[in-house]
Design a protein around this motif. Structure first.
Motif, mmCIF file in Angstrom:
data_model
loop_
_atom_site.group_PDB
_atom_site.id
_atom_site.type_symbol
_atom_site.label_atom_id
_atom_site.label_comp_id
_atom_site.label_asym_id
_atom_site.label_seq_id
_atom_site.Cartn_x
_atom_site.Cartn_y
_atom_site.Cartn_z
ATOM 1 N N GLU A 124 0.837 -1.209 0.000
ATOM 2 C CA GLU A 124 0.000 0.000 0.000
ATOM 3 C C GLU A 124 0.876 1.266 0.000
ATOM 4 O O GLU A 124 0.625 2.217 -0.740
ATOM 5 C CB GLU A 124 -0.884 -0.048 1.259
ATOM 6 C CG GLU A 124 -1.924 1.033 1.357
ATOM 7 C CD GLU A 124 -2.970 0.939 0.252
ATOM 8 O OE1 GLU A 124 -3.202 -0.160 -0.255
ATOM 9 O OE2 GLU A 124 -3.525 2.008 -0.098
ATOM 10 N N GLY A 171 2.670 1.860 -3.466
ATOM 11 C CA GLY A 171 1.803 2.474 -4.476
ATOM 12 C C GLY A 171 1.652 3.968 -4.243
ATOM 13 O O GLY A 171 1.742 4.772 -5.172
ATOM 14 N N ARG A 172 1.437 4.339 -2.978
ATOM 15 C CA ARG A 172 1.263 5.766 -2.660
ATOM 16 C C ARG A 172 2.532 6.560 -2.958
ATOM 17 O O ARG A 172 2.474 7.671 -3.476
ATOM 18 C CB ARG A 172 0.907 5.941 -1.180
ATOM 19 C CG ARG A 172 -0.531 5.618 -0.903
ATOM 20 C CD ARG A 172 -0.752 5.433 0.578
ATOM 21 N NE ARG A 172 -2.026 4.783 0.800
ATOM 22 C CZ ARG A 172 -3.130 5.421 1.190
ATOM 23 N NH1 ARG A 172 -3.105 6.695 1.400
ATOM 24 N NH2 ARG A 172 -4.251 4.759 1.350
ATOM 25 N N HIS A 215 4.802 5.830 -5.162
ATOM 26 C CA HIS A 215 4.931 5.970 -6.629
ATOM 27 C C HIS A 215 4.094 7.147 -7.112
ATOM 28 O O HIS A 215 4.525 7.923 -7.970
ATOM 29 C CB HIS A 215 4.452 4.699 -7.343
ATOM 30 C CG HIS A 215 5.437 3.576 -7.304
ATOM 31 N ND1 HIS A 215 6.757 3.721 -7.668
ATOM 32 C CD2 HIS A 215 5.303 2.284 -6.953
ATOM 33 C CE1 HIS A 215 7.379 2.577 -7.529
ATOM 34 N NE2 HIS A 215 6.529 1.687 -7.090
ATOM 35 N N GLY A 231 -1.036 -2.403 -6.965
ATOM 36 C CA GLY A 231 -1.159 -0.980 -6.616
ATOM 37 C C GLY A 231 -0.080 -0.142 -7.281
ATOM 38 O O GLY A 231 -0.338 0.954 -7.774
ATOM 39 N N SER A 232 1.128 -0.654 -7.297
ATOM 40 C CA SER A 232 2.245 0.069 -7.913
ATOM 41 C C SER A 232 2.131 0.041 -9.437
ATOM 42 O O SER A 232 2.379 1.052 -10.105
ATOM 43 C CB SER A 232 3.580 -0.555 -7.496
ATOM 44 O OG SER A 232 3.756 -0.416 -6.109
ATOM 45 N N VAL A 288 -0.330 2.646 -10.849
ATOM 46 C CA VAL A 288 0.161 4.032 -10.877
ATOM 47 C C VAL A 288 1.002 4.269 -12.135
ATOM 48 O O VAL A 288 0.806 5.250 -12.861
ATOM 49 C CB VAL A 288 0.977 4.360 -9.603
ATOM 50 C CG1 VAL A 288 1.538 5.774 -9.674
ATOM 51 C CG2 VAL A 288 0.115 4.189 -8.355
#
Ligand code: KG4
Ligand code: ZN
Length: 327
Positions: free
Chosen positions: A31, A34-35, A37, A72-73, A76
């Motif tokens: 999590e 991802g954020r 990135h 998630g990554s 992005v």
């Protein structure tokens, strides 16, 4: 982010590193990755183009990893590449992460007079945190999987040992450093499947064996170094044995070793010795191209886009995907 041409020349590269963010957790937190990135990507693109004085006009297409990986990554990166492709009216292509690693051996920072990419068949060992795969590459884009780990990847085995020993993060690099002060013959760790004539590998027995040795013990510095050296030797021994056998069986003369674990100093030395002894041509990526990087994805993109391949805007990310045709 990187700008690469189809001969393998890296014209510019800038990295955003998240090690400090994940270090307190002893591993990547999906999590958070991802954020980060999301925060890092657009500023990094601006920085790259500004500092390298490369304009969008000079860029013929965009390549992005869409498989396999942390979804998630991947999302992005994929959304960013798709948006840029739409806005700039340029083709874009989803790339398999492992194909990137396989081709990373061809990357060069120096101006090239000809393509650095082999046209002849070669063997590729991709060793990273998630993969330990051996491929026969008859040409770029045509990969036949000869074998792979049936459980842990080699990088994962390095990371788990570092965690057990509490020697820091990222694990593989720490084990490599600690091993340089150790005796590789001190502990006889298992070398699963080493004598078997298939190309599959297994590293979970090695991990359990280290756990049994370490569990509940107060370890002195020298013992930690000896464990690291012996454990590393077991992994390298298996990798080099399988590689060497495949080179002979398929009558190949060229090999690439790539992925995060190809940064390992012992693996690099043993591979160079094998190449010298047998007269093989060996491509080992420069250290900065061993671990995950954008240049390797760019090279796959440049080669495939030059062949007229292109992805659709509907392209999806995939957590798991074998190395195969673009989806
Ligand atoms: O290719 P990579 O950057 O990411 C993945 O796609 O997984 O590989 C990361 C892996 C980690 O498991 C890390 O511990 C390992 O590469 N690694 C090393 C070394 N440097 C990184 N393993 C052994 N020795 C090293 N020097
Ligand atoms: Zn990787």
């Amino acid at each position: 982010m990187a700008v690469v041409n189809s001969w393998g020349q890296v014209l510019a590269m800038r990295n955003a590193n998240q090690d400090d963010t994940h270090r307190p957790f002893g591993g990547v937190v999906p999590e958070i990755a991802g954020r980060r990135h999301m925060e890092d990507l657009l500023p990094l693109i601006d920085q790259l183009l500004e500092e390298s004085e490369i304009s969008w006009d000079e860029i013929q297409g965009l390549a992005v990893t869409n498989r396999p990986g942390l979804v998630g990554s991947l999302i992005v990166g994929l959304v960013t590449a798709k948006s840029l492709a739409l806005a700039l009216q340029k083709p874009f292509l989803g790339v398999h992460h492992i194909e990137g690693h396989v081709l990373s051996g061809f990357l060069s920072d120096e101006p090239l007079a000809q393509s650095n990419v082999w046209q002849e068949p070669f063997l590729a060992l991709a060793v990273s945190g998630g993969h330990t795969h051996l491929y026969h590459c008859s040409s770029i884009g045509t990969y036949k999987e000869l074998g792979k780990t049936v459980d842990d990847a080699a990088g994962e085995a390095f990371d788990k040992l570092a965690k057990m020993l509490g020697i820091g993060y990222p694990g593989g690099l720490m084990v490599d450093r600690q091993a340089q002060k150790g005796d590789a013959k001190k502990y006889a760790f298992p070398r699963s499947f080493i004598k078997e004539d298939h190309y599959n590998m297994s590293f979970s027995g090695l991990k359990s064996s280290a756990h049994r040795l370490i569990h509940g013990k107060q370890l002195e510095e020298q013992m930690i170094s000896d464990i690291c050296a012996s454990y590393q030797e077991a992994i390298v021994d298996v990798l080099i044995t399988k590689l060497s056998r495949a080179m002979k069986e398929f009558g190949l003369k060229k090999m690439v070793i790539a992925g995060g674990v190809s940064a390992n100093s012992r693996l690099r030395r043993c591979a160079q010795e094998l190449a010298q002894k047998e007269g093989y041509e060996l491509k080992l990526p420069a250290l900065k191209y061993c671990t995950d990087n954008a240049a390797m994805i760019g090279l796959v993109g440049a080669l495939r886009l030059a062949q007229g391949e292109e992805s659709e805007q509907s392209l999806a990310p995939h957590a798991r995907a074998p190395l195969g045709p673009t989806e």
